[in-house]
Motif scaffolding. Structure first.
Motif, short mmCIF file in Angstrom:
data_model
loop_
_atom_site.label_atom_id
_atom_site.label_comp_id
_atom_site.label_asym_id
_atom_site.label_seq_id
_atom_site.Cartn_x
_atom_site.Cartn_y
_atom_site.Cartn_z
N PRO A 185 0.76 -1.16 -0.01
CA PRO A 185 0.01 -0.26 -0.24
C PRO A 185 0.96 1.80 0.39
N ASP A 186 1.44 1.12 0.47
CA ASP A 186 2.54 2.50 1.10
C ASP A 186 2.90 2.29 -0.55
N VAL A 187 3.81 2.07 -1.49
CA VAL A 187 4.66 2.33 -2.61
C VAL A 187 3.26 2.57 -3.50
N VAL A 188 2.34 2.18 -3.68
CA VAL A 188 1.11 2.37 -4.55
C VAL A 188 1.13 4.66 -3.81
N TYR A 189 0.55 4.30 -2.67
CA TYR A 189 0.32 5.97 -2.18
C TYR A 189 1.25 6.45 -2.83
N ARG A 190 2.97 6.89 -2.53
CA ARG A 190 3.09 7.61 -2.79
C ARG A 190 2.97 7.55 -4.52
N ALA A 191 3.18 6.75 -4.83
CA ALA A 191 3.39 6.41 -6.63
C ALA A 191 2.10 7.80 -6.65
N TYR A 192 0.95 7.81 -6.19
CA TYR A 192 -0.38 8.16 -6.17
C TYR A 192 -0.74 10.22 -5.83
N ASP A 193 0.34 9.59 -4.40
CA ASP A 193 0.71 11.23 -4.62
C ASP A 193 1.21 11.62 -4.62
N SER A 194 2.76 11.87 -6.09
CA SER A 194 3.11 12.28 -6.82
C SER A 194 2.59 12.85 -7.36
N LEU A 195 1.14 12.93 -8.02
CA LEU A 195 1.10 13.29 -8.88
C LEU A 195 0.20 14.68 -8.31
N GLU A 196 0.16 15.50 -9.49
CA GLU A 196 -0.01 17.23 -9.38
C GLU A 196 -1.98 17.49 -9.71
N ASN A 197 -2.16 18.07 -9.33
CA ASN A 197 -3.41 18.27 -9.01
C ASN A 197 -4.79 16.96 -9.38
N LYS A 198 -4.88 16.92 -7.71
CA LYS A 198 -5.23 15.71 -8.24
C LYS A 198 -6.96 15.48 -7.63
N GLU A 199 -6.79 17.40 -7.27
CA GLU A 199 -7.96 17.52 -6.62
C GLU A 199 -8.92 17.22 -7.27
N ASN A 200 -9.22 17.43 -8.29
CA ASN A 200 -10.49 17.65 -9.75
C ASN A 200 -10.33 16.30 -10.21
N ALA A 201 -10.18 15.42 -9.60
CA ALA A 201 -9.33 13.76 -10.82
C ALA A 201 -10.70 12.90 -10.03
N LYS A 202 -10.63 11.99 -11.38
CA LYS A 202 -11.30 10.85 -10.11
C LYS A 202 -10.69 9.55 -10.43
N VAL A 203 -10.41 8.84 -9.32
CA VAL A 203 -9.57 7.68 -9.74
C VAL A 203 -10.38 6.46 -9.95
N ILE A 204 -9.80 5.74 -10.79
CA ILE A 204 -10.54 4.29 -11.49
C ILE A 204 -9.47 3.39 -10.96
N TYR A 205 -9.94 2.23 -10.70
CA TYR A 205 -9.63 1.01 -10.08
C TYR A 205 -9.72 -0.08 -11.19
N MET A 206 -8.60 -1.17 -11.85
CA MET A 206 -9.36 -1.39 -13.02
C MET A 206 -9.02 -2.76 -12.40
N SER A 207 -10.58 -3.68 -12.38
CA SER A 207 -10.79 -5.10 -12.12
C SER A 207 -12.09 -5.50 -11.91
N PRO A 208 -11.51 -6.91 -12.38
CA PRO A 208 -12.44 -7.53 -12.84
C PRO A 208 -13.77 -7.71 -11.33
N GLN A 209 -13.36 -7.03 -10.49
CA GLN A 209 -14.61 -7.12 -9.41
C GLN A 209 -15.46 -5.13 -9.40
#
Ligand code: 4G0
Length: 231
Positions: free
Chosen positions: A63-87
């Motif tokens: 989780p920490d590695v994925v979170y740091r990758a996410y946190d490195s992105l700019e202008n996240k405030e108005n972004a929608k985060v989508i997880y590609m998953s068979p569920q």
């Protein structure tokens, strides 16, 4: 439209430099920013996954590695985060259109047995599946999503294609023909050579209906329900 992709396999996304999506990138109609999750490992061996608590086969992305990758992105405030998953919720053309109205999508691609649930709970807005089958990673689904959504972004396709598509909503496309007029003894349907656009439109609508009846009768039931008389 901005797409940020979080992945362990950034090189897979070179496919999006080709064809219509490649042109849309060059023309600045869309921007696709690929981020390698591995760059955010603090482990000396760049480790990104570990064995599952409770035991079992396979590896889980930390989780920490994925979170740091996410946190490195700019202008996240108005972004929608989508997880590609068979569920996830099954993607369809209606959902594609809806997503094309967003300005910024962040797409998270999982591998192995998935990603630690805690980081998913923290950052993911929507879980989306491209169909009821399992793939080795979320990268191909992410590219399917980017391609399908980009088609609705202003300036990516010519307006005519999109208009014709919405015109025949819930019906399959009529068959297309081009030169030569005779191929292996088979002639192009006469009406298409007639220059009579009223007759051509009528023929195409009939063909659309006939092909839909034969190949996808389930769609035809939706047309009837939506009260749009195709003919
Ligand atoms: C998360 C999406 C990601 C969980 C991703 C697998 C198919 C799709 C992955 C898993 C994917 C799809 C629980 C197996 C990566 N496969 N249908 N593979 N599990 O959109």
């Amino acid at each position: 439209m901005q797409f940020d992709v979080l992945t362990l396999f950034p090189e897979m996304f070179s496919i999006l430099d080709e064809s219509i999506i490649g042109r849309a990138k060059k023309n600045k109609k869309i921007d696709i920013n690929i981020v390698n999750i591995r760059d955010f490992s603090k482990n000396k061996h760049n480790k990104v996954d570990d064995t599952p608590y409770g035991g079992g086969a396979g590896m889980v992305m930390m989780p920490d590695v994925v979170y740091r990758a996410y946190d490195s992105l700019e202008n996240k405030e108005n972004a929608k985060v989508i997880y590609m998953s068979p569920q996830g919720k099954k993607l369809n053309q209606e959902k594609v259109k809806e997503l094309s109205k967003e300005n910024h999508l962040i797409i998270l691609c999982g591998h192995y047995e998935g990603i630690d649930q805690r980081v998913l709970d923290k950052i993911v807005d929507e879980e989306i599946s491209i169909g009821d089958y399992v793939l080795t990673g979320g990268e191909l689904p992410a590219m399917v999503l980017i391609d399908s959504v980009s088609r609705y972004v202003e300036g990516v396709l010519n307006k005519e294609s999109i208009k014709e598509e919405s015109f025949s909503e819930n019906l399959l496309e009529y068959p297309q023909y081009t030169r030569p007029e005779v191929f292996e003894g088979e002639k192009v349907p006469e009406v298409l050579l007639s220059g009579n656009h009223k007759e051509i439109d009528k023929w195409r609508k009939e063909k659309s209906l006939e092909i839909t009846k034969k190949k996808r009768p389930d769609l035809l039931k939706e047309v009837q329900n939506s009260q749009i008389a195709p003919l």
